[in-house]
Design a protein around this motif. Structure first.
Motif, short mmCIF file in Angstrom:
data_model
loop_
_atom_site.label_atom_id
_atom_site.label_comp_id
_atom_site.label_asym_id
_atom_site.label_seq_id
_atom_site.Cartn_x
_atom_site.Cartn_y
_atom_site.Cartn_z
N THR A 10 0.82 -1.21 0.00
CA THR A 10 0.00 0.00 0.00
C THR A 10 0.86 1.27 0.00
O THR A 10 0.32 2.37 0.00
CB THR A 10 -0.94 0.03 1.22
OG1 THR A 10 -0.16 -0.08 2.42
CG2 THR A 10 -1.94 -1.11 1.17
N GLY A 11 2.17 1.11 0.00
CA GLY A 11 3.07 2.27 -0.05
C GLY A 11 3.26 2.76 -1.48
O GLY A 11 2.72 2.20 -2.44
N THR A 12 4.07 3.80 -1.63
CA THR A 12 4.27 4.42 -2.95
C THR A 12 4.79 3.42 -3.98
O THR A 12 4.21 3.25 -5.05
CB THR A 12 5.24 5.60 -2.84
OG1 THR A 12 4.69 6.58 -1.94
CG2 THR A 12 5.46 6.26 -4.19
N THR A 39 -12.93 1.54 -0.68
CA THR A 39 -12.96 2.78 -1.48
C THR A 39 -11.64 3.55 -1.42
O THR A 39 -11.53 4.60 -2.03
CB THR A 39 -14.09 3.69 -0.98
OG1 THR A 39 -13.91 3.95 0.43
CG2 THR A 39 -15.45 3.03 -1.20
N ASP A 40 -10.66 3.03 -0.70
CA ASP A 40 -9.37 3.72 -0.55
C ASP A 40 -8.63 3.72 -1.89
O ASP A 40 -8.51 2.68 -2.55
CB ASP A 40 -8.53 2.98 0.50
CG ASP A 40 -7.32 3.77 0.95
OD1 ASP A 40 -6.56 4.24 0.09
OD2 ASP A 40 -7.13 3.91 2.18
N PRO A 41 -8.13 4.89 -2.33
CA PRO A 41 -7.42 4.96 -3.62
C PRO A 41 -6.13 4.14 -3.65
O PRO A 41 -5.58 3.91 -4.73
CB PRO A 41 -7.14 6.46 -3.78
CG PRO A 41 -7.21 7.03 -2.40
CD PRO A 41 -8.25 6.21 -1.70
N ARG A 42 -5.65 3.70 -2.50
CA ARG A 42 -4.44 2.86 -2.48
C ARG A 42 -4.72 1.44 -2.98
O ARG A 42 -3.78 0.71 -3.29
CB ARG A 42 -3.86 2.81 -1.07
CG ARG A 42 -3.28 4.11 -0.57
CD ARG A 42 -2.79 3.99 0.85
NE ARG A 42 -3.89 3.68 1.77
CZ ARG A 42 -3.74 3.38 3.05
NH1 ARG A 42 -2.52 3.31 3.56
NH2 ARG A 42 -4.78 3.13 3.81
#
Length: 268
Positions: A10-12, A39-42
């Motif tokens: 879930t990091g960059t 719904t999280d954009p990650r």
């Protein structure tokens, strides 16, 4: 089908790896301490998300069950989390060994061992753990990300200054390019003919002086601020001025800094 687990998915960098692998039709499991909401954009559609903590071991056995390859993109910048990163990487390798994972891939920084700054020494320690693990591993040594360089300019612009460190150049690379290389190594390492350990350098498509990058950033973003030459003291400044952050012979990135800036602007 190959199942790839992305530690820190879930990091960059991890999100980019998940997206790349899903785009290739691979089965992907993102492993992080907290699972993002639907719904999280990650979240990347088509990936599986599980919670596990490599530091404590909670949930790790289940997270790695049936996994063929682990790609480690875990990161931390300061404090106890940064100090714990080397031990966390050792824990990732140990868990992968117990789960009979066939191949492990680590993302780290080009020539990190040559810089005495704490963050870089942590990255170097992690790489050594992979290199000496006795397992089938690949370490990908990448140059600085586009978003890191842009972040330097953005932070300075808040006080009216766009820093251009004297004598410093960067070879910035897009996270999408790094993700492509990580997934290439993850899948390629499963070939029976693959080397037991590989070290791969990954640089952006071009080397630019920091001043030129600052000019590109200002032109594309429209942000205000005076481009200001300034010294960068300490070990990190010495490292950068010596060009040890550059790998011009490994310019495998495809997305230039200015093109990345344009993409970011259009996405807003």
């Amino acid at each position: 089908m190959v199942l790839i687990a992305v530690a820190g998915g879930t990091g960059t960098a991890g999100r980019a790896v998940v997206a790349d692998a899903v785009g290739r039709g691979l089965s992907v499991r993102s492993v992080s301490r907290h699972v993002p909401a639907p719904t999280d954009p990650r979240r990347v559609a088509g990936a599986d998300y599980v919670a596990a903590d490599f530091r404590t071991g909670d949930g790790v056995a289940g997270a790695l069950a049936g996994v063929d390859v682990v790609v480690e993109t875990l990161d931390a910048r300061t404090g106890p989390s940064l100090k714990a990163l080397p031990a966390t990487s050792v824990a990732v390798l140990a868990a992968a060994r117990r789960a009979k994972v066939a191949h492990c891939v680590l993302l780290t920084i080009v020539n990190a061992a040559e810089c005495s700054m704490g963050y870089y020494q942590v990255q170097a320690s992690r790489a050594r753990s992979y290199e000496s693990s006795g397992m089938a591993t690949t370490v990908v040594y990448a140059t600085q990300f586009h978003n890191l360089v842009a972040g330097l300019f953005s932070a300075g612009a808040k006080v009216g200054i766009v820093p251009a460190f004297s004598g410093v150049s960067f070879q910035p690379i897009a996270t999408a390019d790094v993700a492509r290389i990580l997934v290439d190594e993850a899948t390629g390492g499963l070939d029976a003919r693959a080397e037991p350990h590989r070290s791969v350098q990954a640089g952006g498509p071009s080397v630019w002086s920091m001043r030129v990058l600052a000019e590109q950033w200002k032109s594309t973003t429209g942000r205000r601020g005076v481009i200001t030459p300034m010294p960068l003291p300490g070990s990190f400044g010495t490292f950068l001025r010596a060009g040890r952050n550059l790998v011009p012979d490994a310019a495998v990135g495809r997305i230039e800094f200015n093109d990345w800036l344009t993409e970011q602007k259009q996405a807003k």
